[in-house]
Each structure stands twice: as C-alpha cells, then as structure tokens.
Design a protein around this motif. Structure first.
Motif, PDB file in Angstrom:
ATOM      1  N   ARG A 113      36.333  32.161  71.586  1.00  0.00           N
ATOM      2  CA  ARG A 113      37.678  32.514  71.135  1.00  0.00           C
ATOM      3  C   ARG A 113      38.118  31.509  70.080  1.00  0.00           C
ATOM      4  NH1 ARG A 113      41.426  29.058  73.757  1.00  0.00           N
ATOM      5  NH2 ARG A 113      40.421  27.861  75.396  1.00  0.00           N
ATOM      6  N   THR A 114      39.136  31.855  69.334  1.00  0.00           N
ATOM      7  CA  THR A 114      39.698  30.950  68.338  1.00  0.00           C
ATOM      8  C   THR A 114      41.082  31.413  67.935  1.00  0.00           C
ATOM      9  OG1 THR A 114      39.140  29.701  66.342  1.00  0.00           O
ATOM     10  CG2 THR A 114      38.832  32.093  66.227  1.00  0.00           C
ATOM     11  N   GLU A 115      41.787  30.550  67.231  1.00  0.00           N
ATOM     12  CA  GLU A 115      43.009  30.925  66.532  1.00  0.00           C
ATOM     13  C   GLU A 115      42.701  30.735  65.058  1.00  0.00           C
ATOM     14  OE1 GLU A 115      43.582  28.214  68.909  1.00  0.00           O
ATOM     15  OE2 GLU A 115      43.945  29.656  70.523  1.00  0.00           O
ATOM     16  N   ALA A 116      42.756  31.795  64.283  1.00  0.00           N
ATOM     17  CA  ALA A 116      42.323  31.768  62.887  1.00  0.00           C
ATOM     18  C   ALA A 116      43.505  31.834  61.922  1.00  0.00           C
ATOM     19  CB  ALA A 116      41.377  32.937  62.625  1.00  0.00           C
ATOM     20  N   SER A 117      43.350  31.120  60.829  1.00  0.00           N
ATOM     21  CA  SER A 117      44.365  31.110  59.769  1.00  0.00           C
ATOM     22  C   SER A 117      44.275  32.388  58.923  1.00  0.00           C
ATOM     23  CB  SER A 117      44.134  29.892  58.865  1.00  0.00           C
ATOM     24  OG  SER A 117      42.950  30.088  58.092  1.00  0.00           O
ATOM     25  N   LEU A 118      45.200  32.501  57.986  1.00  0.00           N
ATOM     26  CA  LEU A 118      45.179  33.616  57.045  1.00  0.00           C
ATOM     27  C   LEU A 118      43.953  33.553  56.136  1.00  0.00           C
ATOM     28  CD1 LEU A 118      48.948  33.665  55.972  1.00  0.00           C
ATOM     29  CD2 LEU A 118      47.783  35.198  57.583  1.00  0.00           C
ATOM     30  N   ILE A 119      43.288  32.438  56.101  1.00  0.00           N
ATOM     31  CA  ILE A 119      42.071  32.265  55.308  1.00  0.00           C
ATOM     32  C   ILE A 119      40.836  32.567  56.160  1.00  0.00           C
ATOM     33  CG2 ILE A 119      40.679  30.623  53.971  1.00  0.00           C
ATOM     34  CD1 ILE A 119      43.368  31.215  52.637  1.00  0.00           C
ATOM     35  N   SER A 120      40.718  31.894  57.300  1.00  0.00           N
ATOM     36  CA  SER A 120      39.465  31.970  58.073  1.00  0.00           C
ATOM     37  C   SER A 120      39.259  33.290  58.808  1.00  0.00           C
ATOM     38  CB  SER A 120      39.376  30.808  59.060  1.00  0.00           C
ATOM     39  OG  SER A 120      40.423  30.869  60.003  1.00  0.00           O
ATOM     40  N   TYR A 121      40.317  34.030  59.078  1.00  0.00           N
ATOM     41  CA  TYR A 121      40.126  35.255  59.848  1.00  0.00           C
ATOM     42  C   TYR A 121      39.223  36.251  59.112  1.00  0.00           C
ATOM     43  CZ  TYR A 121      43.219  38.620  57.459  1.00  0.00           C
ATOM     44  OH  TYR A 121      43.780  39.501  56.570  1.00  0.00           O
ATOM     45  N   LYS A 122      39.238  36.219  57.788  1.00  0.00           N
ATOM     46  CA  LYS A 122      38.394  37.137  57.014  1.00  0.00           C
ATOM     47  C   LYS A 122      36.912  36.827  57.215  1.00  0.00           C
ATOM     48  CE  LYS A 122      42.024  37.665  53.585  1.00  0.00           C
ATOM     49  NZ  LYS A 122      42.459  37.313  52.238  1.00  0.00           N
ATOM     50  N   ILE A 139      54.556  24.445  63.433  1.00  0.00           N
ATOM     51  CA  ILE A 139      53.994  23.100  63.339  1.00  0.00           C
ATOM     52  C   ILE A 139      54.992  22.296  62.526  1.00  0.00           C
ATOM     53  CG2 ILE A 139      52.106  21.658  62.470  1.00  0.00           C
ATOM     54  CD1 ILE A 139      50.273  24.140  62.677  1.00  0.00           C
ATOM     55  N   LYS A 140      55.532  21.251  63.124  1.00  0.00           N
ATOM     56  CA  LYS A 140      56.506  20.391  62.440  1.00  0.00           C
ATOM     57  C   LYS A 140      57.636  21.213  61.829  1.00  0.00           C
ATOM     58  CE  LYS A 140      55.207  16.576  60.627  1.00  0.00           C
ATOM     59  NZ  LYS A 140      54.630  15.496  59.815  1.00  0.00           N
ATOM     60  N   ASN A 141      58.196  22.128  62.612  1.00  0.00           N
ATOM     61  CA  ASN A 141      59.314  22.981  62.205  1.00  0.00           C
ATOM     62  C   ASN A 141      58.983  23.893  61.025  1.00  0.00           C
ATOM     63  OD1 ASN A 141      61.131  21.975  64.200  1.00  0.00           O
ATOM     64  ND2 ASN A 141      61.347  20.131  62.952  1.00  0.00           N
ATOM     65  N   THR A 142      57.718  24.206  60.883  1.00  0.00           N
ATOM     66  CA  THR A 142      57.265  25.099  59.821  1.00  0.00           C
ATOM     67  C   THR A 142      56.517  26.264  60.467  1.00  0.00           C
ATOM     68  OG1 THR A 142      57.036  23.183  58.374  1.00  0.00           O
ATOM     69  CG2 THR A 142      55.947  25.204  57.676  1.00  0.00           C
ATOM     70  N   THR A 143      56.870  27.479  60.080  1.00  0.00           N
ATOM     71  CA  THR A 143      56.288  28.679  60.688  1.00  0.00           C
ATOM     72  C   THR A 143      54.979  29.068  60.018  1.00  0.00           C
ATOM     73  OG1 THR A 143      58.492  29.463  61.261  1.00  0.00           O
ATOM     74  CG2 THR A 143      56.732  31.101  61.276  1.00  0.00           C
ATOM     75  N   PHE A 144      54.020  29.453  60.862  1.00  0.00           N
ATOM     76  CA  PHE A 144      52.714  29.934  60.418  1.00  0.00           C
ATOM     77  C   PHE A 144      52.391  31.231  61.143  1.00  0.00           C
ATOM     78  CE2 PHE A 144      52.548  25.425  59.744  1.00  0.00           C
ATOM     79  CZ  PHE A 144      51.731  25.245  58.635  1.00  0.00           C
ATOM     80  N   ILE A 145      51.603  32.063  60.500  1.00  0.00           N
ATOM     81  CA  ILE A 145      51.037  33.242  61.154  1.00  0.00           C
ATOM     82  C   ILE A 145      49.558  32.959  61.358  1.00  0.00           C
ATOM     83  CG2 ILE A 145      50.433  35.683  60.856  1.00  0.00           C
ATOM     84  CD1 ILE A 145      53.067  35.951  59.262  1.00  0.00           C
ATOM     85  N   ARG A 146      49.070  33.295  62.535  1.00  0.00           N
ATOM     86  CA  ARG A 146      47.645  33.141  62.804  1.00  0.00           C
ATOM     87  C   ARG A 146      47.176  34.296  63.668  1.00  0.00           C
ATOM     88  NH1 ARG A 146      47.370  28.014  67.019  1.00  0.00           N
ATOM     89  NH2 ARG A 146      48.195  29.132  68.820  1.00  0.00           N
ATOM     90  N   TYR A 147      45.863  34.396  63.780  1.00  0.00           N
ATOM     91  CA  TYR A 147      45.244  35.467  64.550  1.00  0.00           C
ATOM     92  C   TYR A 147      44.456  34.886  65.713  1.00  0.00           C
ATOM     93  CZ  TYR A 147      46.277  38.169  60.374  1.00  0.00           C
ATOM     94  OH  TYR A 147      46.917  38.766  59.319  1.00  0.00           O
ATOM     95  N   ARG A 148      44.720  35.413  66.893  1.00  0.00           N
ATOM     96  CA  ARG A 148      43.855  35.095  68.033  1.00  0.00           C
ATOM     97  C   ARG A 148      42.664  36.035  67.921  1.00  0.00           C
ATOM     98  NH1 ARG A 148      45.501  31.803  72.087  1.00  0.00           N
ATOM     99  NH2 ARG A 148      47.639  31.087  71.882  1.00  0.00           N
ATOM    100  N   MET A 149      41.474  35.453  68.027  1.00  0.00           N
ATOM    101  CA  MET A 149      40.263  36.251  67.836  1.00  0.00           C
ATOM    102  C   MET A 149      39.229  35.890  68.896  1.00  0.00           C
ATOM    103  SD  MET A 149      39.973  36.147  63.655  1.00  0.00           S
ATOM    104  CE  MET A 149      38.867  37.561  63.557  1.00  0.00           C
ATOM    105  N   VAL A 150      38.333  36.827  69.147  1.00  0.00           N
ATOM    106  CA  VAL A 150      37.244  36.610  70.104  1.00  0.00           C
ATOM    107  C   VAL A 150      35.952  37.199  69.546  1.00  0.00           C
ATOM    108  CG1 VAL A 150      38.701  36.578  72.178  1.00  0.00           C
ATOM    109  CG2 VAL A 150      37.718  38.733  71.382  1.00  0.00           C
TER     110      VAL A 150
END
Length: 161
Positions: A113-122, A139-150
């Motif tokens: 499993r992993t949590e992937a960034s908008l870059i690595s998920y591809k 993270i440090k009061n900054t919003t991110f979108i990520r993907y949980r992947m398996v």
C-alpha cells in the motif's frame, strides 16, 4: 547505473534527493508553499528518520551519484519513492518500484500500500497499482491531495472501496 541497499550513511543523500525532487515540481502542480511544507518533512517529521532507520530500501546511482531511492516501511508499505530532478523520466522510478515489489514478494507479502502524490500516482498506475481512495491532508497548515493505492503481489484481486 548501480542499484544497492540503503545504509545509514546514505541519510544526507536521501534527504538531498527528497528535497530536490519536491522542489523541482512545476508550480502548476504544487505551489511554492506546498513544496516548502512537503520538503521540510525530511527534517521535521520523525517518521522520515524512522523509515530510514527501520525500513528496507534501495538507492540508485549513476556515475557514482545518488539519483533516487525507495523505502518500504512498514514491511507492507511503499513509504518513500523519489528521484532527483535531473534523473526523472529515465526509468529510475520504475526500477526502484520493481525492486521494492520484488523484495516484498520474496518476503511473502501479498499486498503493498502507499499514499501517492499527484506526481507519483501516475507511475504507480502504469505499474498496476489501484487507487482505493482520494483524500485531502494537511502538512504544516497546507492542504494536499493524495491517493491511497494498493497493489496485489499475488494472483488474488483487490477491490476498490
């Protein structure tokens, strides 16, 4: 190209790769504020050092220079996968990912499993990983979108939630 197991002496090189990789991302994908918050994790998040000390990982070198790394920690999670800016799109990420998956299979781990960034998920999608969910994190009061992947490493199927 040389692929070798990570050792504690690689700590500064790994942090350098991490910092370079994140800060080289186009600001159309991640803002300067996001990149600063994210890249600071190598120094401010104790889980980063925990992964280096307790995880299993590989570093890829070209001409004696460390160009990328991947770490599995805990044993069933790809927790870090990064390449320097000048080493992106050379296949190093795929080589590292394949080595992590190969090691997990040898250890009889059925699913990663992993949590992937908008870059690595591809990259992960190209390597038959499946998105199970999309989430917002801070993270440090900054919003991110990520993907949980398996990724299933055996023949059984994984079903999306």
């Amino acid at each position: 190209m040389n692929l070798r197991q990570i050792s504690i002496k690689d700590k500064l090189d790994i942090k350098s790769i991490y910092f370079d990789s994140i800060n080289s991302i186009d600001e159309m994908v991640y803002s300067l504020e996001q990149k600063r918050a994210w890249s600071s994790q190598a120094w401010e998040n104790p889980e980063f050092d925990n992964a280096l000390l307790k995880g299993d990982g590989w570093i890829i070198e070209e001409n004696s220079n460390s160009e990328g790394f991947a770490i599995r920690y805990p044993e069933n999670k790809l927790c870090l996968l990064y390449c320097r800016n000048n080493s992106k799109r050379k296949g190093f990420g795929s080589i590292l990912l394949n080595k992590i998956e190969e090691d997990a299979k040898k250890e009889k781990i059925n699913t990663l499993r992993t949590e992937a960034s908008l870059i690595s998920y591809k990259l992960l999608l190209k390597n038959n990983w499946i998105i199970t969910s999309k989430e917002k994190i801070n993270i440090k009061n900054t919003t991110f979108i990520r993907y949980r992947m398996v990724k299933c490493l055996t023949n059984s199927k994984i079903h999306k939630k």
